[in-house]
Design a protein around this motif. Structure first.
Motif, PDB file in Angstrom:
ATOM      1  N   PHE A 103      -9.791  -3.533  10.942  1.00 49.89           N
ATOM      2  CA  PHE A 103      -8.420  -3.038  10.889  1.00 49.89           C
ATOM      3  C   PHE A 103      -8.408  -1.624  10.343  1.00 49.89           C
ATOM      4  N   ASN A 104      -7.390  -0.977  10.675  1.00 47.67           N
ATOM      5  CA  ASN A 104      -7.115   0.314  10.094  1.00 47.67           C
ATOM      6  C   ASN A 104      -5.821   0.201   9.316  1.00 47.67           C
ATOM      7  N   TYR A 105      -5.709   1.048   8.371  1.00 49.04           N
ATOM      8  CA  TYR A 105      -4.492   0.986   7.576  1.00 49.04           C
ATOM      9  C   TYR A 105      -3.435   1.866   8.213  1.00 49.04           C
ATOM     10  N   THR A 106      -2.428   1.223   8.680  1.00 45.16           N
ATOM     11  CA  THR A 106      -1.328   1.997   9.255  1.00 45.16           C
ATOM     12  C   THR A 106      -0.038   1.381   8.776  1.00 45.16           C
ATOM     13  N   THR A 107       0.946   2.184   8.761  1.00 43.67           N
ATOM     14  CA  THR A 107       2.244   1.667   8.348  1.00 43.67           C
ATOM     15  C   THR A 107       2.900   0.968   9.515  1.00 43.67           C
ATOM     16  N   VAL A 113     -12.354   5.383   5.108  1.00 40.35           N
ATOM     17  CA  VAL A 113     -13.261   4.374   5.659  1.00 40.35           C
ATOM     18  C   VAL A 113     -12.463   3.172   6.094  1.00 40.35           C
ATOM     19  N   VAL A 114     -12.941   2.588   7.117  1.00 35.28           N
ATOM     20  CA  VAL A 114     -12.327   1.360   7.582  1.00 35.28           C
ATOM     21  C   VAL A 114     -13.245   0.234   7.190  1.00 35.28           C
ATOM     22  N   LEU A 115     -12.740  -0.645   6.421  1.00 36.88           N
ATOM     23  CA  LEU A 115     -13.580  -1.752   5.988  1.00 36.88           C
ATOM     24  C   LEU A 115     -13.279  -2.938   6.860  1.00 36.88           C
ATOM     25  N   GLU A 116     -14.306  -3.575   7.267  1.00 39.49           N
ATOM     26  CA  GLU A 116     -14.059  -4.801   8.008  1.00 39.49           C
ATOM     27  C   GLU A 116     -14.727  -5.948   7.284  1.00 39.49           C
ATOM     28  N   PRO A 117     -13.996  -6.949   7.027  1.00 34.37           N
ATOM     29  CA  PRO A 117     -14.647  -8.138   6.480  1.00 34.37           C
ATOM     30  C   PRO A 117     -15.507  -8.699   7.594  1.00 34.37           C
ATOM     31  N   PHE A 136      -4.199   6.867   2.946  1.00 34.33           N
ATOM     32  CA  PHE A 136      -5.021   5.864   3.620  1.00 34.33           C
ATOM     33  C   PHE A 136      -6.483   6.202   3.427  1.00 34.33           C
ATOM     34  N   PRO A 137      -7.252   5.220   3.181  1.00 35.73           N
ATOM     35  CA  PRO A 137      -8.668   5.492   2.997  1.00 35.73           C
ATOM     36  C   PRO A 137      -9.302   5.951   4.302  1.00 35.73           C
ATOM     37  N   TYR A 192       0.834  -1.158   0.000  1.00 28.76           N
ATOM     38  CA  TYR A 192       0.000   0.000   0.000  1.00 28.76           C
ATOM     39  C   TYR A 192       0.888   1.233   0.000  1.00 28.76           C
TER      40      TYR A 192
END
Lengths: 485, 965
Positions: free
Chosen positions: B955-959, A9-13, A6-7, A2
């Motif tokens: 989850f959140n996207y973090t480095t 929105v937080v997507l959760e499956p 960062f988006p 990535y």
């Protein structure tokens, strides 16, 4: 994996659903209210509840992989009953009731396996394409049947105005017209053969102007306004096709004329075309148009591992990303006017945003020294885009999100444009845009997004913030019911 | 039986409620203390802001209360349970110790101590014919409970006396006692009620088995008598025919007498059988004697069957009539006998036939007789269940008072916090509905049905746990009262039969006379004091605002104390309030205070919370060695007949002389063997698997810990609040401490786990990875009942599904195609996981600089012991859970207050709350949000244990950054 941005929105499956069956999943999901159905290589069709992720029905019957799946809505106003039609490699067609899981009808003695299905709601017929073209009535009686001459058979079908439909067969697009006689029998007549493509046609979609059937309205509505639209001018109705050689052709849907020819190539090929894109040496597979999707304004083409946004009105590519994925892009979807999604063979699903370049938006600073170059390093576009930047309308595709979940390929599929999906009628129009019949992701608006892949997983992605809020709501409701802890 | 001067006697009122300490000592026995109460109840107005008293911990220990002072001169190392009997042949003798390990008792003189404990038998037993009744009566004796101390030996004991029936014993009774021997007097005193409860259960179990065995013995005896009778009749008839009509030869007279004796004996035995079968209908005055309904009805039915049978068969007149009809016709008589035997066989097809034997007129001399062993006196399954119960009791009382107290407080607290317990606490064994109620205990059936044979005992250390069990103070259900009510329910027709003039009533009346003699010896020493105390206690109690005053005074408990001593009996007549007060929970603190006071000062009633239990941290820490020490292998082989373990005979007599063993055949019905002994009265009993599972407990290896912390727990049929699991967790605590000290980035790793980010421990060496996983598993919130969230060792690539399922994964690093695909999956999902490389000692995870975990992940921590660290960690996690609870259930932090508010406002408010109220920064709040999410999910969908739904994967996207040592 990535890169940046960062988006929000937080997507959760929400639910990960392991699939049974063989490795390659030709998953297929579509709306059935708040349900979706998936079909796999194991011949199994599963109906899911996308709210809870539970499996509602298991439709067993096909012995081989499902090759096409679509919904058929019958019945009058308000009492629509949705059925499922599936086609399989075992040369059978089945009609299912997804509420009960019963197989209502089966036709098993087909001469060839069906590769695509098209439901013509207005006529109340269903057309199956493959080695032969068959027209079925709503109760699955064969109305008429036409053998094809091509070896490959029909790979895609779309509906066209005036009871016409287009079928992609190898390098040609055949236009058929259906005629309903007084005794309600249907006959099919070949109208024209369009053979402008130089290679196999991979994608065939309807492009419906600014307010066509690509919008969130249901298909019924589209058909309802069909006549008016026709009157307003034939040029509004278009369809597009893409070939293995990277040719994108825009057709008039009414008189079947070639309106625009776009050859998306990595290297300079056609002089004089303003929309041509010159890029570095491609292999044939790298310029193959795998998939087309549109929202009327744009046609999004998956070319090799890149993405191209073609402006229908301007007849030009407005934004592109040469290496959007690490492998071939299989499926794309326009989420909104500016957001799109794509998935590739390696299982990655990415979200993009079409963004205006800052420069054209600020003409005053155009001449400002250094400003232009300052902005450039931020752009993720590849070096050749320098040239493209000169086009004033050029915009960029910015990566906004990356849904990492699947480990295998997210399968080939045709996109369905984003829609709120919960309007009046049950949305069911997506299959019209299908070239290959397979749908690899499905958006349910804010309810989430379903993706499926060869790793036997069907993942329901949801907005985590929203889900958290909903859960909190449920918590306090329950708390109130329980009368405290 | 002389009473040793420094035997400490504690009279216990069997109504079992308050145990109070007197401030006077008995004359002539300096160590004797008795229960009494300083009544301070209800005189203080509660401060609404103060910590509930039950949770408070005394600030300073008393000056002279070194908890080890008393243990120092004890001759044994650990508490143990001693079973002794008063043999009519050799006097008091020890039979069995639990744990059955000579090391436990050390140089402690068991024989001597048996003498002591058997000499304080206060059972209201009497022997022989009660005046006015023709037949010998079985005495229905209630157990007595006494606390006894021997200051010279440094031993204190809770002594539980019980009586078993033995047809061959004098008066048909064999007195036994079970004693819990400890070096700490206070421990006994404060655990009295629980000890009493548990020993009552064991006793009931033993007695139930004994009654069955007794009934069976009676059956055999009756058959013998029948046979003898018939033979004698035949002989007599022959003689009568042979001799002249009018003349009776001395021989004939002798025969006739013999016949009469046998007939009398038959009547007597039938009466005994009737008595034993009426045992169940008898009202129990012991509120703790709750018997299993199922067992009881079963046994009752058995007895009824027997009784019916013998009413028919053993009618001597009928028989003699028949015999008279067929005078002298041996053949016919034999045929009839054969018929009857066939009859009998039909009657009881399932029991093997028993060959009756001729009974000699003269019985063997008293001292030649071989007495039955305890095992023989009791049906095998019941005996084993009893032993298991006692073992469990011993196990659950391990540790010193501080530890037990803390554990109970902990348990009580946890019971209050059911909503968030699942996060970090181990599972409470008892179900919610079980709390506060006492289900009729049946070791045998329940052990067979489900592997949770024990009802976790009530915490009777003090009031707090009891009160905690009860949600509303308006209905303070105290075990004593409940128990009695339960027993009332369960013992059918209790009230009715109480009014009838049943044999038990008679015995009740006659008890008085027998108690005269018994009471005399103790009243010599303490009579007046006791009476005074009791009186004053009663009066004070009746004044106090009794929370249980709404409870109906139980008459059973009222009479209960009769069995204890005469003095108490005199006081019970005066007040009923005493009984209500019996149910009053006394806080531990109060009791201790009174104990202290009782030793120092007499009349003063001071209730200062400062003078309380000495609990300080160093003592907890130092005690751990004892608490957690892997105990000596105590998988005691099941004591079975004929296969008795050769334990040192000098200490414990648990085997009869071998020469006498063949006699056993006389006692077996049908085919020899221990199984058939039980076959006469069959029970639907499954195998008791405890010894096996016990063994699995003992090896708390790392593997089992890491793989499934909870499965050990779940599989433990005996685990009381995971007492043994605690050892494993402590072990993990050591590992965690090592991890924290060794890795400077431990804090980051812990943060990952606590904020719900899956942590992958990557390494080549399986042992090392497993150890690390075991250590880190402590930090996984909601690890699941069976540790479903932890995968200790994985050697294949994982998928997204696995990430959802597992929050901590031990992953094998291999150099093979499989390894490369593992690495591929690692890199693919690197955004969702943190990777701890055990080989390179690196950690790849999002940057974390918070302070919330600084005190548990301080790599220069001063904590040196794993168990200390474990406790430290638990308190931190507990605090975290409390914060998360607050966050979860505060409405305005999640939902808009007014419809105009958008989600941003709510989010801002939440952030503000987290930062300003809870004082956690952005990264730390991730932990709380995750915990809150888990709580929400748990609350919405309470997992039923077996099918734990995986938490939603968010989850959140973090480095990520790479941390190195």
């Amino acid at each position: 994996m990535y890169r940046k941005g960062f988006p929000q929105v937080v997507l959760e499956p929400w639910e990960r659903i392991p699939r049974t069956g063989r490795a390659a999943l030709t998953g297929d999901g579509f709306f059935l209210g708040s349900r979706c159905a998936s079909a796999g290589d194991d011949g199994l069709v599963l109906v899911w509840n996308i709210e809870t992720g539970e499996r509602l029905q298991e439709l067993r019957g096909h012995s081989q992989q499902i090759t096409a799946i679509t919904t058929l809505t019958a019945g009058g106003e308000g009492a629509d009953h949705t059925s499922l039609i599936t086609a399989s490699s075992d040369r059978s067609l089945s009609l299912w009731d997804p509420d009960t899981g019963n197989r209502v009808q089966t036709i098993s003695d087909l001469q060839s396996s069906v590769k695509c299905l098209l439901v013509l709601e207005r006529l109340g017929v269903c057309v199956s394409g493959g080695g032969e073209l068959c027209v079925w009535s709503a109760d699955f009686q064969l109305q008429c049947h036409r053998q094809n001459h091509s070896d490959t058979g029909i790979t895609a079908l779309i509906e066209l105005p005036k009871n016409c439909m287009a079928a992609a067969m190898d390098k040609e697009i055949m236009i058929y017209r259906l005629t309903v006689s007084t005794d309600s029998s249907v006959s099919v007549a070949e109208m024209r053969c369009l053979s402008d493509h130089h290679d196999q046609i991979r994608a065939l979609i309807n492009v419906n102007g600014q307010s066509g059937w690509s919008d969130s309205e249901a298909l019924g509505y589209v058909f309802g306004t069909w006549g008016k639209t026709l009157l307003s001018g034939p040029s509004d109705r278009l369809f597009a096709s893409g070939s293995h050689a990277g040719e994108l052709i825009l057709w008039d849907a009414v008189d079947w004329n070639n309106l625009a020819y776009e050859h998306i190539l990595w290297e300079e090929s056609q002089a004089g075309s303003p929309t041509e894109i010159r890029l570095a040496a491609p292999k044939p597979s790298e310029m193959s148009i795998q998939h087309l999707t549109t929202n009327g304004q744009f046609v999004l083409a998956a070319v090799g591992s890149g993405l191209y946004v073609y402006d229908v009105a301007a007849r030009t590519v407005v934004a592109y990303r040469k290496a959007a994925h690490d492998s071939n892009v299989l499926h794309t979807m326009l989420l909104s006017d500016s957001q799109l999604m794509s998935c590739s063979e390696d299982g990655s699903v990415r979200m993009w945003e079409i963004q205006d370049l800052p420069l054209p938006a600020e003409p005053a600073s155009a001449g400002f020294f250094g400003m232009w170059t300052f902005g450039r390093p931020n752009k993720p576009t590849a070096p050749p885009s320098k040239k493209v930047m000169e086009i004033p309308t050029m915009r960029t595709l910015e990566l906004t999100g990356d849904l990492i979940g699947h480990s295998g390929a997210v399968q080939v599929g045709a996109p369905r444009r984003h829609g709120s999906g919960r309007g009046g009628a049950t949305p069911r129009g997506f299959s019209h845009a299908s070239l290959c019949c397979f749908q690899m992701f499905l958006s349910f608006g804010e309810n989430g997004l379903v993706t499926c892949s060869t790793d036997h997983l069907l993942i329901l992605w949801k907005n985590g913030e929203r889900q958290a809020r909903l859960r909190s709501l449920a918590l306090f409701q329950k708390l109130e019911e329980d009368g405290g802890l | 039986m002389c009473l040793h001067p420094d035997v400490v006697l504690l009279f216990y009122d069997a109504a079992l409620s308050d145990a109070f300490l007197s401030n006077t000592t008995m004359i002539g026995s300096p160590d004797v203390v008795a229960f009494t109460k300083e009544d301070e109840y209800g005189q203080t107005t509660p401060d609404p802001w103060a910590l509930p008293e039950e949770f408070s911990i005394p600030l300073h220990p008393l000056a002279d209360s070194n908890p080890w002072a008393k243990t120092s001169y004890a001759k044994f190392t650990k508490d143990f349970i001693l079973i002794s009997e008063f043999s009519e042949q050799v006097g008091p003798q020890p039979l069995l110790t639990i744990p059955d390990d000579p090391k436990v008792c050390g140089t402690f003189d068991l024989n001597y101590f048996s003498l002591r404990i058997m000499s304080v038998d206060y059972q209201a037993s009497f022997v022989g014919h009660p005046p006015g009744s023709g037949y010998p009566r079985l005495s229905f004796v209630e157990d007595s409970r006494v606390v006894l101390g021997d200051s010279k030996e440094g031993a204190f004991a809770y002594v539980h006396h019980l009586t078993l029936y033995d047809l061959e014993a004098r008066g048909f009774v064999r007195p036994f006692c079970m004693a819990y021997v400890a070096a700490d007097e206070k421990k006994i005193m404060l655990q009295f009620q629980e000890l009493s409860l548990r020993f009552s259960q064991a006793s009931e179990c033993l007695k139930a088995g004994n009654r069955r065995a007794f009934a069976k013995e009676l059956q055999r005896k009756l058959q013998d008598l029948e046979y003898t009778h018939s033979v004698l009749q035949r002989e007599e008839g022959l003689q009568r025919e042979a001799g002249p009509q009018s003349m009776y030869s001395p021989h004939a007279v002798e025969k006739a007498n013999e016949l009469a004796n046998v007939e009398k004996s038959i009547y007597e035995h039938r009466d005994l059988l009737k008595q034993i079968s009426s045992y169940h209908r008898r009202p129990r005055r012991d509120p703790q004697a709750v018997t299993c309904q199922k067992c009881m009805t079963e046994c009752l039915e058995e007895c009824e069957v027997l009784l019916n049978k013998y009413a028919k068969l053993a009618n001597p007149f009928g028989y003699s009539n028949k015999a008279a009809k067929g005078e002298g016709e041996l053949g016919r008589s034999d045929a009839e006998r054969g018929e009857e035997e066939a009859d009998e066989d039909e009657d009881a097809k399932r029991r093997p036939s028993y060959t009756p034997q001729l009974i000699k007129a003269k019985s063997a001399k008293c001292f030649d007789k071989r007495l039955k062993t305890l095992q023989e006196l009791c049906e095998e399954t019941f005996y084993e269940a009893t032993v298991e119960l006692l073992k469990e009791t011993e196990r659950s009382f391990r540790g010193d008072l501080c530890y037990l107290h803390t554990r109970r407080l902990d348990k009580a607290l946890r019971r209050k916090q059911r909503v968030i317990n699942f996060l970090f606490e181990e599972d409470l064994d008892d179900d919610e509905e079980e709390v506060g109620t006492l289900r009729p205990f049946c070791a045998v059936n329940h052990a067979a049905n489900n592997f949770v044979p024990l009802n976790p005992p009530h915490i009777v250390l003090g009031s707090p746990p009891l009160e905690l069990d009860v949600p509303e103070p308006s209905r303070p259900q105290v075990p004593a009262s409940e128990r009695s009510s339960v027993s009332q329910e369960n013992e059918l027709g209790l009230r009715e039969s109480h009014l009838e003039s049943s044999p038990s009533d008679q015995t009740l009346e006659t008890q008085g006379s027998s108690e005269e003699t018994k009471g005399s010896f103790s009243s010599d020493k303490s009579g007046t004091d006791q009476a005074e105390k009791q009186g004053s206690l009663a009066s004070m109690k009746s004044e106090g605002p009794d929370p249980d005053s709404d409870l109906t005074p139980d008459q059973n408990t009222d009479h209960e104390r009769e069995s204890s001593s005469e003095e108490i009996e005199t006081t019970t007549g005066e007040d009923d309030g005493d009984n209500g007060g019996d149910a009053t929970p006394v806080s531990l603190l109060e009791m201790v205070a009174e104990l202290e006071l009782g030793q120092k000062d007499t009349g003063e009633t001071v209730n200062e919370p400062d003078l309380l239990v000495p609990i300080d941290t160093p003592c907890c820490i130092a005690q751990e060695g004892f608490l957690y020490e892997p105990t000596a292998p105590k998988a005691v082989p099941c004591l079975q007949r004929g296969s008795l373990p050769p334990l040192d005979q000098t200490l414990v007599v648990n085997q009869e002389p071998l020469a006498l063993l063949p006699i056993q055949d006389d006692y077996t019905v049908g085919s020899p063997g221990p199984e058939s002994a039980a076959a006469g009265l069959e029970l639907p009993v499954g195998p008791l698997g405890e010894p096996v599972s016990l063994a699995s407990f003992e090896d708390g290896s790392d593997c089992t810990m890491s793989a499934s912390t909870g499965s050990d727990r779940a599989a433990s049929p005996l685990g009381y609040g995971g007492f043994l699991t605690l050892r494993q967790r402590k072990k993990a605590g050591q590992g965690a401490l090592r991890f924290v000290r060794q890795y400077p980035f431990a804090m980051q790793a812990l943060w990952c786990l606590l904020s719900g980010r899956t942590l992958v421990v990557l390494g080549v060496d399986e042992g090392r990875v497993r150890r690390l996983v075991a250590a880190l598993a402590l930090f996984v919130p909601d690890p699941g009942k069976c540790g479903e969230r932890v995968q200790a060792w994985l050697s294949c690539p994982f998928t997204l599904t696995d990430l959802q399922r597992w929050k901590l994964i031990g992953l094998q690093r291999v150099a093979s195609p499989v390894g490369s695909s593992i690495l591929h999956s690692l890199s693919r999902y690197s955004r969702y996981i943190s990777i701890l490389d055990a080989d390179l000692k690196t950690l790849r995870c999002p940057p974390y600089r918070g302070q919330l975990l600084a005190n548990v992940a301080d790599h220069r921590t001063c904590i040196r012991r794993g168990s200390t660290y474990f406790l430290h960690l638990q308190s931190t996690l507990c605090r975290l859970a409390a914060k998360a609870f607050l966050l979860t259930f505060t409405h305005h932090l999640h939902l808009p207050v007014s419809p105009r508010e958008g989600s941003e406002v709510v989010e801002g408010r939440r952030r503000c709350f987290l930062q300003e109220q809870l004082g956690v920064d952005e990264e730390d709040s991730r932990i709380l949000l995750y915990l809150s999410q888990l709580i929400t999910q748990q609350y919405l969908q309470p997992s039923d244990g077996s099918t734990a739904k995986p938490p939603c994967f968010r989850f959140n996207y973090t480095t990520s950054v790479l941390y190195k040592i």
